[in-house]
Every structure is written in structure tokens, then in C-alpha cells.
Design a protein around this motif. Sequence first.
Motif, PDB file in Angstrom:
ATOM      1  N   ARG A  76      52.110  38.929  28.928  1.00 25.42           N
ATOM      2  CA  ARG A  76      52.485  38.085  30.062  1.00 25.42           C
ATOM      3  C   ARG A  76      52.067  38.746  31.362  1.00 25.42           C
ATOM      4  NH1 ARG A  76      57.065  38.347  26.804  1.00 25.42           N
ATOM      5  NH2 ARG A  76      57.653  36.371  25.783  1.00 25.42           N
ATOM      6  N   ASN A  77      51.554  37.965  32.284  1.00 29.42           N
ATOM      7  CA  ASN A  77      51.280  38.428  33.654  1.00 29.42           C
ATOM      8  C   ASN A  77      51.426  37.240  34.594  1.00 29.42           C
ATOM      9  OD1 ASN A  77      48.808  36.981  33.487  1.00 29.42           O
ATOM     10  ND2 ASN A  77      47.777  38.783  32.629  1.00 29.42           N
ATOM     11  N   GLU A  78      51.030  37.435  35.840  1.00 25.94           N
ATOM     12  CA  GLU A  78      51.219  36.364  36.825  1.00 25.94           C
ATOM     13  C   GLU A  78      50.266  35.197  36.620  1.00 25.94           C
ATOM     14  OE1 GLU A  78      49.002  39.676  39.153  1.00 25.94           O
ATOM     15  OE2 GLU A  78      50.189  39.444  37.306  1.00 25.94           O
ATOM     16  N   TYR A  79      49.287  35.366  35.727  1.00 28.06           N
ATOM     17  CA  TYR A  79      48.296  34.314  35.518  1.00 28.06           C
ATOM     18  C   TYR A  79      48.573  33.478  34.273  1.00 28.06           C
ATOM     19  CZ  TYR A  79      45.989  37.853  38.393  1.00 28.06           C
ATOM     20  OH  TYR A  79      45.695  38.787  39.354  1.00 28.06           O
ATOM     21  N   MET A  80      49.088  34.121  33.235  1.00 21.43           N
ATOM     22  CA  MET A  80      49.208  33.406  31.966  1.00 21.43           C
ATOM     23  C   MET A  80      50.158  34.131  31.021  1.00 21.43           C
ATOM     24  SD  MET A  80      45.962  34.490  29.656  1.00 21.43           S
ATOM     25  CE  MET A  80      45.929  36.174  29.004  1.00 21.43           C
ATOM     26  N   GLU A  81      50.435  33.461  29.900  1.00 20.51           N
ATOM     27  CA  GLU A  81      51.137  34.074  28.775  1.00 20.51           C
ATOM     28  C   GLU A  81      50.291  33.847  27.519  1.00 20.51           C
ATOM     29  OE1 GLU A  81      55.250  33.725  26.129  1.00 20.51           O
ATOM     30  OE2 GLU A  81      55.097  32.702  28.061  1.00 20.51           O
ATOM     31  N   LEU A  82      50.109  34.903  26.753  1.00 18.35           N
ATOM     32  CA  LEU A  82      49.390  34.820  25.482  1.00 18.35           C
ATOM     33  C   LEU A  82      50.309  35.295  24.368  1.00 18.35           C
ATOM     34  CD1 LEU A  82      46.994  34.736  23.471  1.00 18.35           C
ATOM     35  CD2 LEU A  82      46.363  37.024  24.308  1.00 18.35           C
ATOM     36  N   ARG A 192      38.947  39.327  27.148  1.00 22.11           N
ATOM     37  CA  ARG A 192      38.474  39.466  28.527  1.00 22.11           C
ATOM     38  C   ARG A 192      38.422  38.072  29.157  1.00 22.11           C
ATOM     39  NH1 ARG A 192      35.934  42.666  32.210  1.00 22.11           N
ATOM     40  NH2 ARG A 192      34.180  41.815  33.386  1.00 22.11           N
ATOM     41  N   TYR A 193      38.857  37.983  30.412  1.00 20.79           N
ATOM     42  CA  TYR A 193      38.878  36.691  31.093  1.00 20.79           C
ATOM     43  C   TYR A 193      38.995  36.923  32.593  1.00 20.79           C
ATOM     44  CZ  TYR A 193      43.879  37.594  31.596  1.00 20.79           C
ATOM     45  OH  TYR A 193      45.076  38.168  31.912  1.00 20.79           O
ATOM     46  N   GLN A 194      38.765  35.862  33.350  1.00 16.57           N
ATOM     47  CA  GLN A 194      39.015  35.875  34.785  1.00 16.57           C
ATOM     48  C   GLN A 194      39.822  34.628  35.125  1.00 16.57           C
ATOM     49  OE1 GLN A 194      35.615  35.648  37.476  1.00 16.57           O
ATOM     50  NE2 GLN A 194      36.734  36.777  39.033  1.00 16.57           N
ATOM     51  N   ALA A 195      40.992  34.831  35.660  1.00 19.47           N
ATOM     52  CA  ALA A 195      41.860  33.717  36.029  1.00 19.47           C
ATOM     53  C   ALA A 195      41.610  33.307  37.475  1.00 19.47           C
ATOM     54  CB  ALA A 195      43.326  34.110  35.853  1.00 19.47           C
ATOM     55  N   CYS A 196      41.649  32.006  37.677  1.00 20.72           N
ATOM     56  CA  CYS A 196      41.443  31.459  39.031  1.00 20.72           C
ATOM     57  C   CYS A 196      42.439  30.336  39.272  1.00 20.72           C
ATOM     58  CB  CYS A 196      40.024  30.898  39.186  1.00 20.72           C
ATOM     59  SG  CYS A 196      38.691  32.039  38.783  1.00 20.72           S
ATOM     60  N   ILE A 200      41.332  30.751  44.698  1.00 20.36           N
ATOM     61  CA  ILE A 200      40.979  32.164  44.526  1.00 20.36           C
ATOM     62  C   ILE A 200      40.649  32.465  43.071  1.00 20.36           C
ATOM     63  CG2 ILE A 200      41.797  34.548  44.750  1.00 20.36           C
ATOM     64  CD1 ILE A 200      43.751  33.577  46.880  1.00 20.36           C
ATOM     65  N   CYS A 201      39.611  33.284  42.865  1.00 22.06           N
ATOM     66  CA  CYS A 201      39.365  33.882  41.557  1.00 22.06           C
ATOM     67  C   CYS A 201      39.836  35.332  41.625  1.00 22.06           C
ATOM     68  CB  CYS A 201      37.875  33.827  41.197  1.00 22.06           C
ATOM     69  SG  CYS A 201      37.389  32.268  40.443  1.00 22.06           S
ATOM     70  N   TYR A 202      40.748  35.683  40.732  1.00 21.66           N
ATOM     71  CA  TYR A 202      41.344  37.007  40.749  1.00 21.66           C
ATOM     72  C   TYR A 202      40.474  37.996  39.973  1.00 21.66           C
ATOM     73  CZ  TYR A 202      45.171  34.219  42.489  1.00 21.66           C
ATOM     74  OH  TYR A 202      45.930  33.349  43.246  1.00 21.66           O
ATOM     75  N   LEU A 203      40.819  39.274  40.048  1.00 22.37           N
ATOM     76  CA  LEU A 203      40.017  40.291  39.388  1.00 22.37           C
ATOM     77  C   LEU A 203      39.967  40.042  37.888  1.00 22.37           C
ATOM     78  CD1 LEU A 203      41.218  43.549  41.205  1.00 22.37           C
ATOM     79  CD2 LEU A 203      39.002  42.398  41.464  1.00 22.37           C
TER      80      LEU A 203
END
Length: 235
Positions: A76-82, A192-196, A200-203
Amino acid sequence: ADEKSKAIRDFGVLNTAVPAGNMWQGVPYPGTFIVDAKGVVKSKYFENRYQDRYSTPAILLKEYGSVAGTKETAIRNEYMELRYYATSDVGRPNLRLTLVGDFQLGPKMHVYTPEVKNYIPIKWELEPSANYVAKDVVYPKGKMLLLPAIKEIVPVYEEKFRLTQDIVLASESILKPILDGDKVLKVRGKLRYQACDDKICYLPQSAPLEFTLKLEPLDRQRVDEKIQHKTKTDK
């Protein structure tokens, strides 16, 4: 159990390579059919090598989306949950099972699908190993999203989606050191992924994946004596 191999012949899977008089005469090529209430075959699961077998939970997942109820690992992070898991926590030589990743993205978040150009796509990748053969990752079809901030239309995943990958465990001889040891197989990989979001596209992010399988040897116990296939050499 199938007298004169009638059902086997009706389904067209009689192994005709077995010579007459052999104790295995009348056996089928091993596989699984999914049949509806009217007897119509809807799908089938066979492998090129008779030793390799689809696990039942893997078939249920592909056909009906059934969750296996196995051990899950959550990221879990601020972008998604897996949440990721295998369709079976127990593995045996030559067994085919499915590794699953269920994603839930945050509001207004998206990640790029594998076919995106000029951006970082999501990538699920396993480490090579002699202990299994990794099949291709199954990526679902994404949607085309208009990004007003950059005036582009890009293929993305939003909200919920699932990635799957089948693996076929190696033969008993290759897995023997593990079967004779702690009986634990670690299947490792990386996401590996990039969340946007819409602005904004995040790191880019990388996360390790690790599936733990408890290995068991093949069950060589014969069926009940009442239905055993007897030959002239049996006492």
C-alpha cells in the motif's frame, strides 16, 4: 473407472499411442474440460507434456474469477493498493498454477499499460529459475484516457484491474533438492510502474514480489483396489 473408455472416446482424448494389451490401454491424454449443463464444451485445458497439469484453482480463476483464498501479500502507498497471491500455496512437480496481482488505484490515479509510448508502463516480471517455467504475463485491456494537461490520449489502467501469470513447476528430479530439504520454493519478481493523476506523474516505483510455495512430492498411492486396472502380472 470409465468402462471401455466410453467417455474418454466421446471426448476424443483417447491415447492411441498405448499398444494393445498394455496396462495403460484405454487411458486419455490428461486434461480438463469445462462443460455446461447441456454437455457443450465451453473450454479445455491441456498441456503438451502429459506430466504438466493445470491446478484446479488456476482453472477456476481463469473461468470464473474465483479468488483462491490463499495467503496474500499487500503493498500500500499513496497511489495504490496491491494484493498478490498464488492460486495454490502448495506446489507439486509439473503443476501449473497462476500468480495473481489485484490492484486498486487511488482516486483520479492511473498507470500506463504495456503498449504506451514515451511513458513508463507497468511491468510485472519474475526472476528466471530452473525450478519453474514462467509463461507470459496476462495484461488486461486498458482504456484510452484524454489528459488535458498535456493534450494527449494514452492507454491506462484506472480503479481496479488484475494481472496474472502462470508458472509450471519443474520436474521431480529438478525439485528434488528442495523436496529433500525444507520443501519451500520462493518465486521472486519485481513490479515497476509510474502512477499519475490528472495533473502530475509521480516518480517511478519498484516493488519486490515474493510468492512462497510449500512443495510436496507427487502422490504415487494407487486408487482403491476395487477399481484398480488389473493386468496378468498383478497378483
